[in-house]
Design an enzyme around this catalytic site. Structure first.
Site, PDB file in Angstrom:
ATOM      1  N   GLU A 128      87.481  -4.672 109.795  1.00 55.30           N
ATOM      2  CA  GLU A 128      87.627  -5.502 111.067  1.00 55.30           C
ATOM      3  C   GLU A 128      87.811  -5.243 111.976  1.00 55.30           C
ATOM      4  O   GLU A 128      89.232  -5.346 112.731  1.00 55.30           O
ATOM      5  CB  GLU A 128      87.731  -6.755 110.776  1.00 55.30           C
ATOM      6  CG  GLU A 128      87.247  -8.233 112.007  1.00 55.30           C
ATOM      7  CD  GLU A 128      86.638  -9.745 111.657  1.00 55.30           C
ATOM      8  OE1 GLU A 128      88.562  -9.731 111.188  1.00 55.30           O
ATOM      9  OE2 GLU A 128      86.585 -10.672 112.605  1.00 55.30           O
ATOM     10  N   LYS A 184      83.652  -5.087 109.210  1.00 56.66           N
ATOM     11  CA  LYS A 184      82.672  -6.358 109.757  1.00 56.66           C
ATOM     12  C   LYS A 184      82.998  -6.053 110.898  1.00 56.66           C
ATOM     13  O   LYS A 184      84.122  -5.485 111.802  1.00 56.66           O
ATOM     14  CB  LYS A 184      83.404  -7.154 109.189  1.00 56.66           C
ATOM     15  CG  LYS A 184      83.551  -8.772 109.842  1.00 56.66           C
ATOM     16  CD  LYS A 184      84.245  -9.446 108.814  1.00 56.66           C
ATOM     17  CE  LYS A 184      84.358 -11.114 109.603  1.00 56.66           C
ATOM     18  NZ  LYS A 184      84.348 -12.568 109.628  1.00 56.66           N
TER      19      LYS A 184
END
Ligand code: 5MM
Length: 342
Positions: A177, A219
């Site tokens: 992420e 992500k």
């Protein structure tokens, strides 16, 4: 590394047009959200809220996994069932946030580095024994005057890659992420340029650290103008900019992309995800799904407000947002669905 198991888990996390639920707020973040709604900032309230989410019926119709926080991964329902077991039996894979948060990056004013690599190998073994099947690490990139710097992007990408390699060694699928923050006055084009540079660097570092692309998920942020930008962007422009950026940077071997919401309103996050799938799905090498926290949880939290008598209504609100985002994964979300909201 068990290559086959990693591939299967990664695919299973994005199968059937479903997403993930991020409920991995650290205690300080959770308390900030509670404080804004006058909910007591106590361990009891955190447990009650997480139990509300975990025991929401039919979660598995919309999500394949839920990302937990260290405290939550070790908790039990009121009936004494471990949250992890409850989720697994409900058809939802438990995952775990393993970064230790951000701190100032030395020599780089205004920029952050994520910590948590020290001792990570041992922590991952513990989390796997507790039932986690995947993990998550968030890097924060701040756009602004003269930033992000090369040093900040490199350092965060390197840490993400080291984390990912350790996860795969422990048979946990890493969710990677790298978040370009929405704060600031950057334009859509500036956010696109920064996001592209960040993703290029992340995948370069993943290659250097020998991370199996088929055994991970990305992500990312959507490509958006900053909250203080005076030039708005339409849903179509955001969709086009985000998909172009991802097509330029994310290898086709990656099994799926699950967006963070980053402070967008719940409805806009659904509409933008939907537009990407409605317009581009047939031309993309990976499924585009969601791993939202605020854009799924916020309406439910505002209904619950710490009151046990509001649990059912809050669960319905949570399911409503998940239903909308599940539809958005198929390009079938319509704003008229919002009229059905509790
Ligand atoms: C960007 O934050 C992640 C996605 O949440 P949103 O959809 O609300 O943007 C989220 O998973 C985040 O990493 C966790 O909430 C943990 O955050 P903290 O700040 O507590 O580490």
């Amino acid at each position: 590394m068990n290559v086959q198991a990693l591939k299967e888990t990664a695919k299973a996390l994005v199968k059937d047009g479903k997403g993930l639920l991020a409920m991995d707020e650290s205690n300080p973040t959770c308390e900030r959200r509670f404080a804004a709604l006058d909910i007591p900032r106590t361990a009891e309230a955190r447990h009650a809220y997480r139990a509300l989410i975990v025991t929401t019926p039919t979660l598995n119709e919309y999500i394949n996994g839920a990302i937990l926080y260290d405290e939550t991964l070790r908790q039990f329902t009121q009936d004494g069932v471990p949250f992890t077991q409850f989720l697994i039996e409900a058809g939802v894979m438990p995952g775990i946030k393993v970064d230790m948060g951000t701190t100032a990056l030395a020599g780089h004013p205004g920029e952050k580095i994520t910590e948590g690599l020290d001792g990570l190998r041992d922590r991952l073994q513990t989390y796997a024994k507790l039932g986690a099947r995947f993990a998550k690490w968030r890097a924060v990139i701040t756009p602004g005057a003269g930033i992000p710097s090369h040093g900040c992007i490199q350092a965060n990408a390197h840490a993400l890659a080291r984390y990912a390699a350790l996860c795969q060694e422990a048979r946990l699928v890493p969710i990677i992420e790298p978040e370009v923050l929405m704060d600031g006055d950057q334009t859509l084009q500036q956010c696109a340029a920064v996001t592209e540079q960040v993703l290029r660097t992340v995948f370069e570092q993943l290659h250097i650290q020998r991370v199996l692309l088929e055994g991970m998920l990305l992500k990312p942020n959507m490509v958006l103008p900053g909250l203080a930008c005076t030039t708005p962007a339409t849903v179509a422009e955001v969709s086009e900019a985000t998909v172009s950026c991802l097509l330029r940077t994310v290898p086709a071997a990656v099994p799926g992309i699950v967006f963070l919401s980053g402070g967008q309103t719940a409805k806009l996050a659904s509409a933008r995800l939907n537009e990407m799938n409605a317009t581009f799905k047939s031309r993309l090498p990976w499924p585009l799904a969601f791993s939202f926290a605020r854009a799924v949880q916020q309406p439910a939290l505002e209904i619950w407000k710490g009151e046990s008598s509001h649990v059912h209504a809050a669960q319905q609100a949570l399911l409503h947002r998940l239903r909308c985002n599940h539809a958005a994964c198929r390009g079938e979300y319509d704003p008229s669905m919002e009229g059905l909201s509790p």
